[in-house]
Design an enzyme around this catalytic site. Structure first.
Site, short mmCIF file in Angstrom:
data_model
loop_
_atom_site.label_atom_id
_atom_site.label_comp_id
_atom_site.label_asym_id
_atom_site.label_seq_id
_atom_site.Cartn_x
_atom_site.Cartn_y
_atom_site.Cartn_z
N LEU A 13 -2.57 1.18 -9.29
CA LEU A 13 -1.73 0.91 -10.46
C LEU A 13 -0.38 0.33 -10.00
O LEU A 13 0.34 0.97 -9.23
CB LEU A 13 -1.52 2.18 -11.27
N GLN A 80 -2.56 -5.69 -17.09
CA GLN A 80 -2.21 -4.73 -18.13
C GLN A 80 -1.01 -5.29 -18.90
O GLN A 80 0.10 -5.36 -18.39
CB GLN A 80 -1.85 -3.36 -17.53
N GLY A 109 0.75 1.97 -6.50
CA GLY A 109 1.37 0.98 -5.64
C GLY A 109 2.75 1.33 -5.16
O GLY A 109 3.30 0.65 -4.29
N HIS A 352 22.09 -12.98 30.94
CA HIS A 352 23.34 -13.04 30.17
C HIS A 352 23.34 -14.21 29.20
O HIS A 352 23.01 -15.33 29.57
CB HIS A 352 24.57 -13.21 31.08
#
Length: 461
Positions: A13, A80, A109, A352
């Site tokens: 979801l 959805q 989720g 360096h």
């Protein structure tokens, strides 16, 4: 032995708006351990053997939908719109699971830390007699969590929301995580009976427990730790989840033999690999895609991402290894050295202040302080290759594409634009001019000019 385990599927979801995140990025795309929360849930589904995975999203979540299409093309997408509760969200996945006859887990989720073993335990509650399992946790402060009410036989009798619970039920510390598993066919059949006759007008997944028991279907509970089930609705929740993840990963690595001088200052990613007896000094950050071999030393204030560090290497302090960096054994990368898409052979050194991008450096080569691989022409990147045993003097610029041969020497302060043969010396700098006595004469001249100017100003003043 024949594997009689049923097929498994997972519905994740992820359609929530995530308004409390206060971000245009979908909630489930925020990262924990350098990985979007949605990816954690998908990985969890794969770990427990889900053959079919459905992500339930909102059509407006363009970033999430594009991410799924690019990185998880096998994950089905269900929409959805509008969101009408968790029960409605799972029903939106029904068409994508048409024909599936196995066990189904409902995951979230925004819950990135759920262990695979916990979901295995949840699936393990299912049997011929038990058709629905709910994942719970013992809450330190149950507060407004829904309570899981169990019977004398340990079966789940009801999920009671805190606002509807009796004083006795409020004393129960076993709380509902929202994660659920059951026989897919039964779950979708029961979901069709769920109504939205409640204050919010939503369809709740938790109603399945009452509907299942009404049909004589036994419901069970699997229990996990509270920290494992944290859901992230806000940036504060996200920070809490990150802290939990980091603490667990640090401890796991130290128990595997990694030395961390100040572990609370080391930050790891979901896929960080560090071999036994490696030493990690304070304030080191590991981005995604880093592998460090045993015996290596990562010194303080270094940042690594997408890099491979060989056995016995020394990196830092204050070093930055960017994606594509590959260090063979016993390579030395010192302070203020940055590497990107560069491979260094065994024993090579850049101790360096250097930038080494888009190159190869042979075994035993020495890169002097201030060396720059000039890899970008404003449009394209170009390659610099330094041979084995080569010596690049300090403050040199190697203008790519260019090759420095095996054993070659580059004089300090050079700008090298052409290939240098093996064992050759290349010097690309202006010729030195020395004028004896010039400085003494210059000082005398300027002192006289200054004195004259001061005298003139005094007369005018």
């Amino acid at each position: 032995m024949t594997d009689t385990r049923k097929q498994r599927a997972a519905v994740i979801l992820a359609a929530g708006k995530g308004t409390r995140m206060k971000s245009p990025l979908p909630k489930v795309m925020h990262a924990v351990g350098g990985r979007p929360m949605m990816d954690w849930s998908i990985a969890l589904a794969r770990q427990v053997g889900a053959e079919r995975i459905v992500a339930v999203v909102h059509p407006s979540q363009d970033v999430l939908i594009a991410h799924l299409g690019k990185h998880h093309p096998d994950v089905a997408i269900a929409y959805q719109d509008p969101p009408q509760g968790t029960g409605h969200a799972v029903r939106c996945a029904e068409e994508a699971l048409r024909g599936f006859e196995g066990d189904l887990a409902v995951l979230y989720g925004d819950s990135p830390l759920v262990p695979a073993a916990t979901i295995e335990d949840l699936f393990g509650t299912l049997s011929d007699k038990t058709g629905l399992g709910v994942l719970g946790f013992e809450a330190e402060d149950p507060g407004l969590y829904g309570r899981l009410i169990t019977g004398e036989d340990g079966s789940l009798e009801a999920i009671v929301e805190a606002r509807e619970a009796t004083p006795f039920q409020l004393r129960v510390r076993l709380c509902n995580s929202g994660v659920m598993a059951g026989r897919a066919a039964d779950m979708f059949r029961l979901l069709a009976k769920v109504t939205n006759s409640n204050a919010k007008g939503e369809y709740y997944l938790t109603d399945l427990v009452g509907l299942a028991r009404a049909e004589g279907i036994r419901c069970a509970v699997a229990v996990s730790g509270e920290d494992d089930l944290i859901g992230c609705d806000s940036k504060a929740d996200l920070a809490e989840a990150e802290a939990i993840f980091q603490q667990k990963r640090r401890r796991a690595l130290m128990e595997a033999g990694v030395t961390m001088v100040a572990p609370e200052t080391v930050f790891l990613s979901h896929d960080t690999q560090i071999g036994a007896d490696a030493v990690i000094e304070p304030n080191v950050v590991f981005g995604p895609g880093v592998k460090v071999a045993g015996g290596a030393q990562i010194r303080a204030f270094s940042h690594l991402e997408g890099a491979v560090v060989g056995e016995g290497c020394s990196v830092g302090p204050y070093a930055r290894l960017r994606p594509g960096t590959v260090l063979a054994a016993n390579v030395h990368i010192g302070n203020f050295v940055e590497t990107k898409n560069t491979a260094m052979g065994e024993g090579a050194k850049a101790n360096h202040l250097a930038y080494l991008g888009d190159g190869t450096i042979g075994a035993g080569a020495n890169i002097g302080a201030g060396t720059i691989f000039c890899n970008y022409d404003g449009f394209l990147k170009h390659q610099t290759d330094v041979g084995e045993g080569a010596f690049v003097g300090s403050n040199s610029a190697l203008v790519a594409p260019v090759r420095i041969g095996d054993g070659a020497y580059i004089g300090s302060g050079s700008v090298i634009t052409k290939d240098v043969p093996d064992d050759a010396l290349a010097v690309g700098r202006g010729q030195q001019i020395t004028r004896e006595g010039w400085a003494r004469n210059y000082r005398a001249k300027k002192a006289a000019e200054k004195a004259a100017r001061t005298t003139d100003q005094n007369k005018k003043g």
